[in-house]
Design a protein around this motif. Structure first.
Motif, PDB file in Angstrom:
ATOM      1  N   ILE A   3     162.054  15.221  91.539  1.00  0.00           N
ATOM      2  CA  ILE A   3     160.837  15.514  90.723  1.00  0.00           C
ATOM      3  C   ILE A   3     161.674  16.752  89.635  1.00  0.00           C
ATOM      4  N   ASP A   4     160.299  17.043  88.762  1.00  0.00           N
ATOM      5  CA  ASP A   4     160.292  17.896  87.795  1.00  0.00           C
ATOM      6  C   ASP A   4     160.204  19.244  88.041  1.00  0.00           C
ATOM      7  N   ARG A   5     161.193  20.014  87.703  1.00  0.00           N
ATOM      8  CA  ARG A   5     160.952  21.791  89.032  1.00  0.00           C
ATOM      9  C   ARG A   5     159.549  22.625  88.563  1.00  0.00           C
ATOM     10  N   ASN A   6     158.858  21.763  87.101  1.00  0.00           N
ATOM     11  CA  ASN A   6     157.764  22.963  86.496  1.00  0.00           C
ATOM     12  C   ASN A   6     156.705  22.311  88.112  1.00  0.00           C
ATOM     13  N   PHE A   7     156.933  21.609  89.078  1.00  0.00           N
ATOM     14  CA  PHE A   7     156.229  21.266  89.716  1.00  0.00           C
ATOM     15  C   PHE A   7     156.179  22.002  91.006  1.00  0.00           C
ATOM     16  N   VAL A   8     155.261  22.376  92.108  1.00  0.00           N
ATOM     17  CA  VAL A   8     155.539  23.097  93.654  1.00  0.00           C
ATOM     18  C   VAL A   8     154.364  22.741  94.182  1.00  0.00           C
ATOM     19  N   LEU A   9     155.099  22.452  95.765  1.00  0.00           N
ATOM     20  CA  LEU A   9     154.069  21.497  96.329  1.00  0.00           C
ATOM     21  C   LEU A   9     153.744  22.965  97.937  1.00  0.00           C
ATOM     22  N   ARG A  10     152.804  23.516  97.333  1.00  0.00           N
ATOM     23  CA  ARG A  10     151.605  24.357  98.208  1.00  0.00           C
ATOM     24  C   ARG A  10     150.219  23.824  99.200  1.00  0.00           C
ATOM     25  N   GLU A  11     150.824  24.901 100.013  1.00  0.00           N
ATOM     26  CA  GLU A  11     149.675  24.390 101.220  1.00  0.00           C
ATOM     27  C   GLU A  11     148.684  25.686 101.140  1.00  0.00           C
ATOM     28  N   ILE A  12     147.143  25.031 100.653  1.00  0.00           N
ATOM     29  CA  ILE A  12     146.078  26.418  99.983  1.00  0.00           C
ATOM     30  C   ILE A  12     144.321  25.489 101.021  1.00  0.00           C
ATOM     31  N   ALA A  13     144.600  26.889 101.511  1.00  0.00           N
ATOM     32  CA  ALA A  13     143.124  26.059 102.912  1.00  0.00           C
ATOM     33  C   ALA A  13     143.590  24.984 103.586  1.00  0.00           C
ATOM     34  N   GLY A  14     144.190  25.241 104.074  1.00  0.00           N
ATOM     35  CA  GLY A  14     144.787  23.852 104.562  1.00  0.00           C
ATOM     36  C   GLY A  14     145.383  22.979 104.670  1.00  0.00           C
ATOM     37  N   GLU A  15     145.419  22.647 102.901  1.00  0.00           N
ATOM     38  CA  GLU A  15     145.849  21.369 102.522  1.00  0.00           C
ATOM     39  C   GLU A  15     147.227  21.597 101.857  1.00  0.00           C
ATOM     40  N   CYS A  16     147.678  19.962 101.638  1.00  0.00           N
ATOM     41  CA  CYS A  16     149.211  20.495 100.535  1.00  0.00           C
ATOM     42  C   CYS A  16     148.837  20.099  99.240  1.00  0.00           C
ATOM     43  N   ILE A  17     149.281  20.863  98.677  1.00  0.00           N
ATOM     44  CA  ILE A  17     148.822  20.399  97.358  1.00  0.00           C
ATOM     45  C   ILE A  17     149.995  20.317  95.638  1.00  0.00           C
ATOM     46  N   ILE A  18     150.349  19.586  95.035  1.00  0.00           N
ATOM     47  CA  ILE A  18     151.282  19.718  94.734  1.00  0.00           C
ATOM     48  C   ILE A  18     150.554  20.521  93.089  1.00  0.00           C
ATOM     49  N   ILE A  19     151.018  21.383  92.221  1.00  0.00           N
ATOM     50  CA  ILE A  19     150.728  22.434  91.370  1.00  0.00           C
ATOM     51  C   ILE A  19     151.362  22.377  90.578  1.00  0.00           C
TER      52      ILE A  19
END
Length: 95
Positions: A3-19
């Motif tokens: 994974i490119d370190r400029n992307f992270v996985l976050r939980e937002i409003a109950g959904e896991c999203i790559i940002i």
């Protein structure tokens, strides 16, 4: 693959999203929502891994047909590659 370190996985409003983060956020349009298996793959992709490593990890963790797992993993990887999120080294890939 990693994974490119400029992307992270976050939980937002109950959904896991790559940002995207940093300057990448200016270049990347959109977000990618992932399910439970996608989260597991994301964790494995934090280190340099091969396709076979990912397949083995999913097969050990989930009760899934090997061919279905292969297709699902490849679909997920293709989305990450298309988005510039995953770097792929041909010498480490084995499908």
């Amino acid at each position: 693959m990693k994974i490119d370190r400029n992307f992270v996985l976050r939980e937002i409003a109950g959904e896991c999203i790559i940002i995207p983060t940093g300057k990448t956020a200016l270049e990347f349009n959109g977000l990618i929502t992932v399910n439970e298996i996608g989260m597991e793959l994301w964790k494995m992709l934090q280190n340099e891994v091969t396709f076979d490593d990912l397949l083995k990890g999913i097969m050990e963790e989930y009760d899934v047909d090997k061919e279905v797992a292969k297709e699902d993993i490849q679909d997920f990887l293709d989305k990450l590659i298309d988005g510039g999120i995953l770097t792929e080294d041909d010498s480490t890939e084995s499908r």
